[in-house]
Design an enzyme around this catalytic site. Structure first.
Site, PDB file in Angstrom:
ATOM      1  N   SER A 278       0.840  -1.193   0.000  1.00 54.82           N
ATOM      2  CA  SER A 278       0.000   0.000   0.000  1.00 54.82           C
ATOM      3  C   SER A 278       0.874   1.241   0.000  1.00 54.82           C
ATOM      4  CB  SER A 278      -0.925   0.018   1.232  1.00 54.82           C
ATOM      5  OG  SER A 278      -0.166   0.110   2.425  1.00 54.82           O
TER       6      SER A 278
ATOM      7  N   LEU B 184       3.129   4.463  -0.411  1.00 55.43           N
ATOM      8  CA  LEU B 184       4.324   4.750  -1.201  1.00 55.43           C
ATOM      9  C   LEU B 184       4.990   3.471  -1.683  1.00 55.43           C
ATOM     10  CD1 LEU B 184       6.388   6.733  -2.326  1.00 55.43           C
ATOM     11  CD2 LEU B 184       7.500   6.762  -0.068  1.00 55.43           C
TER      12      LEU B 184
ATOM     13  N   SER C  92      11.880  10.886   7.264  1.00 52.22           N
ATOM     14  CA  SER C  92      10.816  11.885   7.416  1.00 52.22           C
ATOM     15  C   SER C  92      11.427  13.170   7.930  1.00 52.22           C
ATOM     16  CB  SER C  92       9.743  11.392   8.391  1.00 52.22           C
ATOM     17  OG  SER C  92       8.814  12.425   8.689  1.00 52.22           O
TER      18      SER C  92
ATOM     19  N   TYR D 142       7.602   8.564  16.734  1.00 54.35           N
ATOM     20  CA  TYR D 142       7.902   8.576  15.302  1.00 54.35           C
ATOM     21  C   TYR D 142       9.099   9.483  15.017  1.00 54.35           C
ATOM     22  CZ  TYR D 142       7.012   9.002  10.266  1.00 54.35           C
ATOM     23  OH  TYR D 142       7.121   8.986   8.888  1.00 54.35           O
TER      24      TYR D 142
ATOM     25  N   LYS E 211      12.585   8.094  13.391  1.00 56.60           N
ATOM     26  CA  LYS E 211      13.108   8.611  12.126  1.00 56.60           C
ATOM     27  C   LYS E 211      14.414   9.363  12.329  1.00 56.60           C
ATOM     28  CE  LYS E 211       9.964   7.069   9.276  1.00 56.60           C
ATOM     29  NZ  LYS E 211      10.299   6.058   8.262  1.00 56.60           N
TER      30      LYS E 211
ATOM     31  N   THR F  97      -1.097   8.638   2.159  1.00 55.26           N
ATOM     32  CA  THR F  97      -0.895   7.194   2.243  1.00 55.26           C
ATOM     33  C   THR F  97      -1.583   6.658   3.502  1.00 55.26           C
ATOM     34  OG1 THR F  97       1.130   7.239   3.573  1.00 55.26           O
ATOM     35  CG2 THR F  97       1.390   7.501   1.180  1.00 55.26           C
TER      36      THR F  97
END
Length: 277
Positions: free
Chosen positions: A11, A13, A135, A148, A152, A183
């Site tokens: 799914s 990207l 990110s 997150y 990242k 997404t």
């Protein structure tokens, strides 16, 4: 023959990149935790000789080792490894279950690190390339995304060090830093207790297209670029955080008020639009 392995390929990207490189003639190894979605994607592409699917949980080392073995067994080589699988959360750092942070770190950092280590012998043999989907959240604080951002940020630092070690060995590394893409990663974001987040997603700037991003990644690889920072708004935000951090903090507090507050309590604002205290 170019053999490309993509994690999180069913799914978003990952699927956009799979379609792009399938059209370009690549042989694909598509890895995802969703077995049914993987089979649907294989059927959509249609050529079983050029598409091999592997159901994988990237947090389990034995499954990553099996993924590399199946790649070599299917095609005998690996030219491009794309570390794309990822999850996020939308919850205040102070009230988030630590297991949420552990899961985000395992998927977004530990998985790419271990898979890359396992794939290095194949990549060195082919003089291959690695793509890591980072990110802008790894560069600057984004409210409600503490785990997150941390994952990242760790991803960036690890792979920048790894780049120094790999370039003399003929392996190229591209770090990609998108901001907000349309997404399923945000649709499936975790809440504070590990269930699906229920409050709306906050964003800054426009929503990018996964298909456009896939084309930009392909172009950056062709030019052997080390970094891809596609959105001007994110680049500006990163500079603002470094040059005028107080101004950046005021802006994100206002824009991400719902992500700072406990999801169980309503968010109120004062006359300036900032969260009331």
């Amino acid at each position: 023959m170019t053999v490309t392995l993509i994690t999180g390929a069913a799914s978003g990207l990952g699927w956009a990149m799979a379609q792009h490189w399938y059209k370009a003639g690549h042989c694909l190894v598509l890895a995802d935790i969703d077995a049914e979605a993987l089979l649907r994607r294989r059927d959509e592409l249609g050529d079983d000789t050029r598409v091999h699917v592997v159901t994988v949980d990237v947090t389990h080392t034995p499954e990553l080792a099996r993924l590399v073995r199946e790649t070599e067994a299917a095609y005998g080589r690996l030219d491009l490894l794309v570390n794309n699988a990822g999850i996020t959360h939308r919850s205040p750092a102070a009230s988030t279950d630590p297991n949420v942070f552990r899961k985000v770190m395992a998927v977004d950092w530990q998985g790419p690190v271990e898979l890359t280590q396992l794939a290095l012998p194949l990549l060195e043999r082919s003089g291959g390339q690695i793509v890591c989907i980072g990110s802008m959240a790894g560069w600057m604080p984004v409210p409600g995304r503490a785990g997150y951002c941390a994952a990242k940020g760790a991803l960036t630092q690890f792979f920048e060090v790894l780049r120094l070690e790999l370039e003399p060995r003929g392996i190229h590394l591209l770090m990609v830093y998108p901001s907000f893409l349309d997404t399923p990663i945000e649709q499936n974001a975790l809440g504070a207790d590990g269930s699906k987040a229920t409050h709306a997603r906050s964003t800054i700037g426009g929503m990018g297209s996964a298909n456009d991003m896939a084309r930009m990644i392909d172009g950056a690889l062709a030019r052997r670029k080390r970094w891809l920072l596609p959105e001007p708004v994110s680049r500006f935000g990163s500079l603002l955080w470094r040059l005028a951090p107080a101004l950046y903090l005021r802006a994100v507090r206002r824009k991400f008020a719902a992500d700072i507050a406990d999801s169980s309590a309503p968010v109120t604002t004062n006359s300036n639009g900032n969260p009331a205290t």
